[in-house]
Design a protein around this motif. Sequence first.
Motif, PDB file in Angstrom:
ATOM      1  N   ILE A  38      17.987  -2.541  10.504  1.00 54.20           N
ATOM      2  CA  ILE A  38      17.593  -1.644   9.424  1.00 54.20           C
ATOM      3  C   ILE A  38      18.682  -0.590   9.315  1.00 54.20           C
ATOM      4  CG2 ILE A  38      15.842  -0.072   8.535  1.00 54.20           C
ATOM      5  CD1 ILE A  38      13.834  -1.436  10.414  1.00 54.20           C
ATOM      6  N   ALA A  39      19.394  -0.576   8.207  1.00 56.10           N
ATOM      7  CA  ALA A  39      20.496   0.364   8.000  1.00 56.10           C
ATOM      8  C   ALA A  39      20.040   1.471   7.058  1.00 56.10           C
ATOM      9  CB  ALA A  39      21.709  -0.359   7.420  1.00 56.10           C
ATOM     10  N   ASN A  40      20.183   2.709   7.501  1.00 56.82           N
ATOM     11  CA  ASN A  40      19.836   3.860   6.669  1.00 56.82           C
ATOM     12  C   ASN A  40      21.052   4.266   5.847  1.00 56.82           C
ATOM     13  OD1 ASN A  40      18.957   6.183   5.465  1.00 56.82           O
ATOM     14  ND2 ASN A  40      18.567   7.300   7.367  1.00 56.82           N
ATOM     15  N   ARG A  41      21.053   3.879   4.580  1.00 56.89           N
ATOM     16  CA  ARG A  41      22.180   4.167   3.693  1.00 56.89           C
ATOM     17  C   ARG A  41      21.946   5.413   2.845  1.00 56.89           C
ATOM     18  NH1 ARG A  41      23.055  -2.134   1.672  1.00 56.89           N
ATOM     19  NH2 ARG A  41      23.845  -2.942   3.682  1.00 56.89           N
ATOM     20  N   SER A  42      20.884   6.133   3.155  1.00 58.04           N
ATOM     21  CA  SER A  42      20.600   7.360   2.421  1.00 58.04           C
ATOM     22  C   SER A  42      21.326   8.526   3.080  1.00 58.04           C
ATOM     23  CB  SER A  42      19.095   7.629   2.391  1.00 58.04           C
ATOM     24  OG  SER A  42      18.623   8.021   3.679  1.00 58.04           O
ATOM     25  N   GLY A  43      21.188   9.707   2.507  1.00 57.48           N
ATOM     26  CA  GLY A  43      21.892  10.872   3.025  1.00 57.48           C
ATOM     27  C   GLY A  43      21.061  11.734   3.936  1.00 57.48           C
ATOM     28  N   SER A  44      19.872  11.252   4.331  1.00 58.12           N
ATOM     29  CA  SER A  44      19.008  12.050   5.202  1.00 58.12           C
ATOM     30  C   SER A  44      18.322  11.149   6.224  1.00 58.12           C
ATOM     31  CB  SER A  44      17.959  12.797   4.370  1.00 58.12           C
ATOM     32  OG  SER A  44      17.141  11.878   3.643  1.00 58.12           O
ATOM     33  N   THR A  45      17.821  11.759   7.291  1.00 58.45           N
ATOM     34  CA  THR A  45      17.116  11.010   8.320  1.00 58.45           C
ATOM     35  C   THR A  45      15.816  10.447   7.758  1.00 58.45           C
ATOM     36  OG1 THR A  45      18.048  12.380  10.071  1.00 58.45           O
ATOM     37  CG2 THR A  45      16.059  11.149  10.611  1.00 58.45           C
ATOM     38  N   MET A  46      15.563   9.177   8.016  1.00 52.93           N
ATOM     39  CA  MET A  46      14.354   8.526   7.503  1.00 52.93           C
ATOM     40  C   MET A  46      13.347   8.321   8.629  1.00 52.93           C
ATOM     41  SD  MET A  46      15.769   4.608   6.963  1.00 52.93           S
ATOM     42  CE  MET A  46      14.382   3.616   7.559  1.00 52.93           C
ATOM     43  N   PRO A  47      12.050   8.455   8.340  1.00 52.04           N
ATOM     44  CA  PRO A  47      11.038   8.146   9.341  1.00 52.04           C
ATOM     45  C   PRO A  47      11.006   6.645   9.596  1.00 52.04           C
ATOM     46  CG  PRO A  47      10.003   8.613   7.235  1.00 52.04           C
ATOM     47  CD  PRO A  47      11.469   8.880   7.061  1.00 52.04           C
TER      48      PRO A  47
END
Length: 326
Positions: A162-171
Amino acid sequence: MNRYELIQSEWDGESTLRLVDREAQATAEVIPAVGLHLFRFDVRGEAYIAKPAGVAELREKSSRYGVPILFPPGRVKQAAFTFEGREYRLPKNREPDHAHGELREKPWKVVASGADAAGGAYVSAEFDLAEHPDMLAYYPHAACFRFTYRLKDGTLSLSGEIANRSGSTMPLSLGFHPYFAYASGEASRVKVAIPAAAEWPLSADGYAAGEPAPSALTAALREGAVLTELPNYPGGSQLLSMEPGPQTCELRYEARGTKLVFEMGEKFPIHVLFTAPWTDAVSLEPYTSIMNVFNEPYAPALSGAQGLAAGETFAFTWSIRITDLA
């Protein structure tokens, strides 16, 4: 004839991918259009995954058969939670709560598949939240899920990122709900063994009601408990904290003379044991956290609450294999 084969097939008009290991006499089958569901795992003529009657039933009840992908696992009370000061409001798909996420029912995109001696039979698929504005509206993180089912040397594995490509920490809260099948009348001859360290007390509505502690159930599960002797059988659900480190669970099918070995890795410290009242199956469910985790007061070391920072990737692997009972 090659040992491994990937077969493009069809089930009730939907495309499926069948993974075959001829030497192990093992077949697995997934349906990308309905949550990348693994709905079949047969070994030597025996079914080890509970399958619905058809695709329509799977679409309607996608959390009740096969191996649903849960993001988040379990229920979120009132379909809302707060993480790092941001409020999240999820669809109330089980009024008044949210249950099990939507990845289990949305179509996944196949990005690679094949079969060869080195890699076995495999299928890789992606689900990119950036392509689903309806989900981004309530979960504003462009996360990309890439999961690969592989059948090799008789072992069926799932590896994922699971890659977080957003600009903030995700739950982050991920789980799986495999429905391990047994034949009608076979339950009294099936034992489940789980390296459970502690049991969580539950409220009447199934949420954590206090910190976990060792119990008679956890002691029994470490030795191997008969399915028909589990609490509240059938339909019982238990929330467990696992022993630290890589986890191995077992289902011992005495009537078949086989053992299902479930290697869960070390990314799933929480486990739900659930006996389905609607089908002949028991679920050994690996979770990264307890359900409703971001609404609960427990320390992350106990509950599994965590975030995935911008640009980071969460990776895991679990596997299932069938062996003979000693």
